[in-house]
Design an enzyme around this catalytic site. Sequence first.
Site, PDB file in Angstrom:
ATOM      1  N   CYS A   2      18.416  -9.018   8.322  1.00 19.76           N
ATOM      2  CA  CYS A   2      19.770  -9.026   7.781  1.00 19.76           C
ATOM      3  C   CYS A   2      19.960 -10.340   7.052  1.00 19.76           C
ATOM      4  O   CYS A   2      20.009 -11.404   7.666  1.00 19.76           O
ATOM      5  CB  CYS A   2      20.797  -8.871   8.895  1.00 19.76           C
ATOM      6  N   GLU A 111      20.755  -4.670   2.435  1.00 21.09           N
ATOM      7  CA  GLU A 111      19.307  -4.689   2.608  1.00 21.09           C
ATOM      8  C   GLU A 111      18.655  -4.315   1.288  1.00 21.09           C
ATOM      9  O   GLU A 111      19.255  -3.620   0.465  1.00 21.09           O
ATOM     10  CB  GLU A 111      18.889  -3.742   3.732  1.00 21.09           C
TER      11      GLU A 111
END
Length: 254
Positions: A2, A111
């Site tokens: 992340c 992402e």
Amino acid sequence: MCGRFSLLGTPEEIAAYLALMELEAFPPRYNIAPTQPILMVIAGETPPPGSNRPDRRALLVRWGFIPGWVKDTANYPLMINARSETAIEKASFKTAMRHRRALIPASGFYEWRRDGNRNSQAYWVRPRNGATIAFAGIYEPWANAEGSEIDTGAILTTSASEDLRFIHDRMPVVIEQKDFARWLDCKTQEPRHVADLMRPAQADFFEAIPVSDKVNKVDNTGSEIQERFVETFAEAKKPGRVKPPEPDNQMKLF
């Protein structure tokens, strides 16, 4: 992993979700990047007898974990994530895993997926119900040679849920609301007692929306970075590790 996330709920909504007494006002944050302050929620002291509200407090933490024993950060890597499967075994994280677990409120994360030609496609990954969620986090105070102290933190990650593996093989650990108290209880709940919470989200919990490369630039902080964008490549490839763009080294609050 992340490398960027968002927090879009109002302070009132977030305080209610995390059972906080109150939160100071702040605007929506669409593009939270490493080295910036992030909101964490930690367990407070034992609440007064008869109280039916958990004692929790909010903490602003630099996103980028620095173990307390590090003397010089010049050559120390920026650790924004910690692998939940091995964090308790790592010298950098094991003390925080035992004594300083936290919740990180979020509205979703970004992402990147890349194809065989190393082209990348960014995705805004958000809960399908649009609700606020809480990532599992750890934090640790760090002091420089002059004695100035800051709190630093990282997001715990796990293997990606099946429906998100076409983007990347890792994702943040999401703690369900019913498990908040157990996760934050570092007095009676050792890491082995909460290991079952560090698992992928259920399939279909998130939806992945392709977005433009505007999210790559830290200075882009408006809602336009979450607008749906035509994907740069259509066929899903085997996921590879994709390092998001290096952020500017900044410590502005909002």
